[in-house]
Design a protein around this motif. Structure first.
Motif, PDB file in Angstrom:
ATOM      1  N   MET A  67       0.843  -1.201   0.000  1.00 21.81           N
ATOM      2  CA  MET A  67       0.000   0.000   0.000  1.00 21.81           C
ATOM      3  C   MET A  67       0.876   1.248   0.000  1.00 21.81           C
ATOM      4  O   MET A  67       1.883   1.321   0.704  1.00 21.81           O
ATOM      5  N   PRO A  68       0.517   2.274  -0.796  1.00 12.89           N
ATOM      6  CA  PRO A  68       1.319   3.496  -0.813  1.00 12.89           C
ATOM      7  C   PRO A  68       1.185   4.229   0.500  1.00 12.89           C
ATOM      8  O   PRO A  68       0.161   4.191   1.176  1.00 12.89           O
ATOM      9  N   GLY A  69       2.233   4.944   0.880  1.00 14.59           N
ATOM     10  CA  GLY A  69       2.243   5.696   2.114  1.00 14.59           C
ATOM     11  C   GLY A  69       1.426   6.969   1.992  1.00 14.59           C
ATOM     12  O   GLY A  69       0.957   7.339   0.917  1.00 14.59           O
ATOM     13  N   PRO A  70       1.235   7.654   3.100  1.00 21.19           N
ATOM     14  CA  PRO A  70       0.465   8.895   3.079  1.00 21.19           C
ATOM     15  C   PRO A  70       1.206   9.980   2.314  1.00 21.19           C
ATOM     16  O   PRO A  70       2.434  10.058   2.335  1.00 21.19           O
ATOM     17  N   THR A  71       0.469  10.828   1.663  1.00 23.16           N
ATOM     18  CA  THR A  71       1.020  11.965   0.934  1.00 23.16           C
ATOM     19  C   THR A  71       0.370  13.239   1.447  1.00 23.16           C
ATOM     20  O   THR A  71      -0.645  13.209   2.137  1.00 23.16           O
ATOM     21  N   TYR A  72       0.944  14.389   1.069  1.00 22.50           N
ATOM     22  CA  TYR A  72       0.419  15.691   1.469  1.00 22.50           C
ATOM     23  C   TYR A  72      -0.389  16.284   0.321  1.00 22.50           C
ATOM     24  O   TYR A  72      -0.170  15.977  -0.847  1.00 22.50           O
ATOM     25  N   GLN A  73      -1.307  17.166   0.688  1.00 19.18           N
ATOM     26  CA  GLN A  73      -2.119  17.830  -0.318  1.00 19.18           C
ATOM     27  C   GLN A  73      -2.479  19.228   0.158  1.00 19.18           C
ATOM     28  O   GLN A  73      -2.375  19.563   1.345  1.00 19.18           O
ATOM     29  N   LEU A  74      -2.924  20.053  -0.801  1.00 23.62           N
ATOM     30  CA  LEU A  74      -3.398  21.412  -0.537  1.00 23.62           C
ATOM     31  C   LEU A  74      -4.873  21.469  -0.903  1.00 23.62           C
ATOM     32  O   LEU A  74      -5.225  21.188  -2.044  1.00 23.62           O
ATOM     33  N   MET A  75      -5.699  21.804   0.069  1.00 25.41           N
ATOM     34  CA  MET A  75      -7.138  21.893  -0.152  1.00 25.41           C
ATOM     35  C   MET A  75      -7.538  23.366  -0.296  1.00 25.41           C
ATOM     36  O   MET A  75      -7.277  24.180   0.577  1.00 25.41           O
ATOM     37  N   MET A  76      -8.135  23.706  -1.447  1.00 27.37           N
ATOM     38  CA  MET A  76      -8.593  25.074  -1.688  1.00 27.37           C
ATOM     39  C   MET A  76      -9.824  25.352  -0.811  1.00 27.37           C
ATOM     40  O   MET A  76     -10.847  24.676  -0.943  1.00 27.37           O
ATOM     41  N   ARG A  77      -9.733  26.354   0.057  1.00 22.56           N
ATOM     42  CA  ARG A  77     -10.855  26.734   0.905  1.00 22.56           C
ATOM     43  C   ARG A  77     -11.627  27.933   0.343  1.00 22.56           C
ATOM     44  O   ARG A  77     -12.812  28.067   0.578  1.00 22.56           O
ATOM     45  N   SER A  78     -10.960  28.805  -0.396  1.00 26.01           N
ATOM     46  CA  SER A  78     -11.629  29.964  -0.993  1.00 26.01           C
ATOM     47  C   SER A  78     -10.871  30.359  -2.251  1.00 26.01           C
ATOM     48  O   SER A  78      -9.691  30.089  -2.396  1.00 26.01           O
ATOM     49  N   GLY A  79     -11.583  30.993  -3.170  1.00 30.24           N
ATOM     50  CA  GLY A  79     -11.002  31.377  -4.450  1.00 30.24           C
ATOM     51  C   GLY A  79     -11.781  30.788  -5.605  1.00 30.24           C
ATOM     52  O   GLY A  79     -12.864  30.208  -5.433  1.00 30.24           O
ATOM     53  N   VAL A  80     -11.217  30.898  -6.809  1.00 29.16           N
ATOM     54  CA  VAL A  80     -11.937  30.454  -8.003  1.00 29.16           C
ATOM     55  C   VAL A  80     -12.065  28.937  -8.063  1.00 29.16           C
ATOM     56  O   VAL A  80     -12.938  28.418  -8.756  1.00 29.16           O
ATOM     57  N   LYS A  81     -11.224  28.190  -7.357  1.00 24.84           N
ATOM     58  CA  LYS A  81     -11.261  26.729  -7.380  1.00 24.84           C
ATOM     59  C   LYS A  81     -11.494  26.176  -5.977  1.00 24.84           C
ATOM     60  O   LYS A  81     -10.878  25.192  -5.572  1.00 24.84           O
ATOM     61  N   ALA A  82     -12.395  26.803  -5.232  1.00 23.56           N
ATOM     62  CA  ALA A  82     -12.675  26.356  -3.865  1.00 23.56           C
ATOM     63  C   ALA A  82     -13.228  24.934  -3.863  1.00 23.56           C
ATOM     64  O   ALA A  82     -14.049  24.567  -4.697  1.00 23.56           O
ATOM     65  N   GLY A  83     -12.723  24.104  -2.921  1.00 21.67           N
ATOM     66  CA  GLY A  83     -13.153  22.728  -2.809  1.00 21.67           C
ATOM     67  C   GLY A  83     -12.280  21.736  -3.551  1.00 21.67           C
ATOM     68  O   GLY A  83     -12.451  20.523  -3.381  1.00 21.67           O
ATOM     69  N   LYS A  84     -11.343  22.217  -4.377  1.00 17.89           N
ATOM     70  CA  LYS A  84     -10.478  21.308  -5.124  1.00 17.89           C
ATOM     71  C   LYS A  84      -9.186  21.083  -4.353  1.00 17.89           C
ATOM     72  O   LYS A  84      -8.687  21.977  -3.673  1.00 17.89           O
ATOM     73  N   SER A  85      -8.633  19.874  -4.444  1.00 21.89           N
ATOM     74  CA  SER A  85      -7.401  19.529  -3.735  1.00 21.89           C
ATOM     75  C   SER A  85      -6.296  19.225  -4.741  1.00 21.89           C
ATOM     76  O   SER A  85      -6.549  18.732  -5.846  1.00 21.89           O
ATOM     77  N   TYR A  86      -5.048  19.506  -4.336  1.00 26.02           N
ATOM     78  CA  TYR A  86      -3.875  19.293  -5.183  1.00 26.02           C
ATOM     79  C   TYR A  86      -2.826  18.532  -4.375  1.00 26.02           C
ATOM     80  O   TYR A  86      -2.421  18.977  -3.286  1.00 26.02           O
ATOM     81  N   PRO A  87      -2.373  17.372  -4.858  1.00 22.40           N
ATOM     82  CA  PRO A  87      -1.345  16.616  -4.123  1.00 22.40           C
ATOM     83  C   PRO A  87       0.018  17.290  -4.231  1.00 22.40           C
ATOM     84  O   PRO A  87       0.345  17.922  -5.230  1.00 22.40           O
ATOM     85  N   VAL A  88       0.810  17.162  -3.160  1.00 19.23           N
ATOM     86  CA  VAL A  88       2.182  17.669  -3.135  1.00 19.23           C
ATOM     87  C   VAL A  88       3.090  16.447  -3.010  1.00 19.23           C
ATOM     88  O   VAL A  88       3.323  15.934  -1.910  1.00 19.23           O
TER      89      VAL A  88
END
Length: 216
Positions: free
Chosen positions: A1-22
């Motif tokens: 199983m792959p290990g945990p990764t980090y992500q950025l969750m958009m809370r406000s702005g033009v793409k609110a609610g979308k997440s981006y993996p780091v």
């Protein structure tokens, strides 16, 4: 199983609610579509900031943006290490939350417990109770609706008309009669005074100083 990764969750702005993996060593953020995280906001610069992966830590660095990069409300001027729950703000409108993301397990795997579980029973829907409605009366027994009475304008009373006729007969009001009498009285006083005024008084007036008997 792959290990945990980090992500950025958009809370406000033009793409609110979308997440981006780091996941990579460098993740660029900016308004330009060539960035790893493209944010089409006018407050965001073309190459606004970048996220740096160093072993198990992630750092945020501002790339000389016009409106600045903020970490938990404070503008940064040097790379800062991120902690879970930190809020990264780009300009004024874009807020992202740094968090850990664990990929979900493969849902296609079928376990023996699931195979042995019997399918759920479907409960028959009970008939809904229908409220009783009395039968409609025939048209012959229906009483017509009475029309609403129309308001009738009151007729002027007879005493009111008599008072108006009396006021027309009275003529001028009392205050106007008193004013006329006062003016007549003043005019009479002035005329009598001028009639009995001595000749010397007339000579004192410039207009009448040429009369006979007046000193030159």
């Amino acid at each position: 199983m792959p290990g945990p990764t980090y992500q950025l969750m958009m809370r406000s702005g033009v793409k609110a609610g979308k997440s981006y993996p780091v996941e990579q060593e460098e993740t660029l953020v900016g308004r330009d579509l060539a960035n790893d995280i493209a944010v089409p906001d006018p407050e965001v610069s073309r190459r606004h900031a970048r996220f740096l992966m160093r072993e198990d830590s992630v750092f945020i660095e501002d790339l000389g943006s016009t409106n600045g990069t903020f970490l938990n409300g404070e503008r940064i001027s040097a790379p800062q290490q991120l902690r879970l729950g930190d809020i990264v703000t780009l300009g004024e409108n874009v807020n992202m939350v740094f968090e850990k993301f664990t990929p979900e397990e493969d849902m296609t795997m079928v376990t023996p417990d699931i195979e042995k579980t019997p399918p759920p029973t479907v409960k028959e829907k009970e008939p809904e109770a229908v409220a009783y409605q009395p039968p409609a009366q025939p048209a012959a027994f229906q009483q017509p609706m009475a029309a609403a009475p129309q308001p009738v304008a009151p007729m002027p009373s007879e005493p009111l008309m008599v008072e108006e006729e009396e006021e027309m007969k009275r003529g001028l009001p009392t205050w106007l009669i008193i004013l006329i009498l006062a003016i007549v009285f003043i005019v009479v006083i002035i005329a009598v005074t001028m009639f009995f005024m001595p000749a010397s008084w007339w000579c004192a007036i410039d207009i009448f100083n040429l009369l006979e008997g007046c000193p030159i």
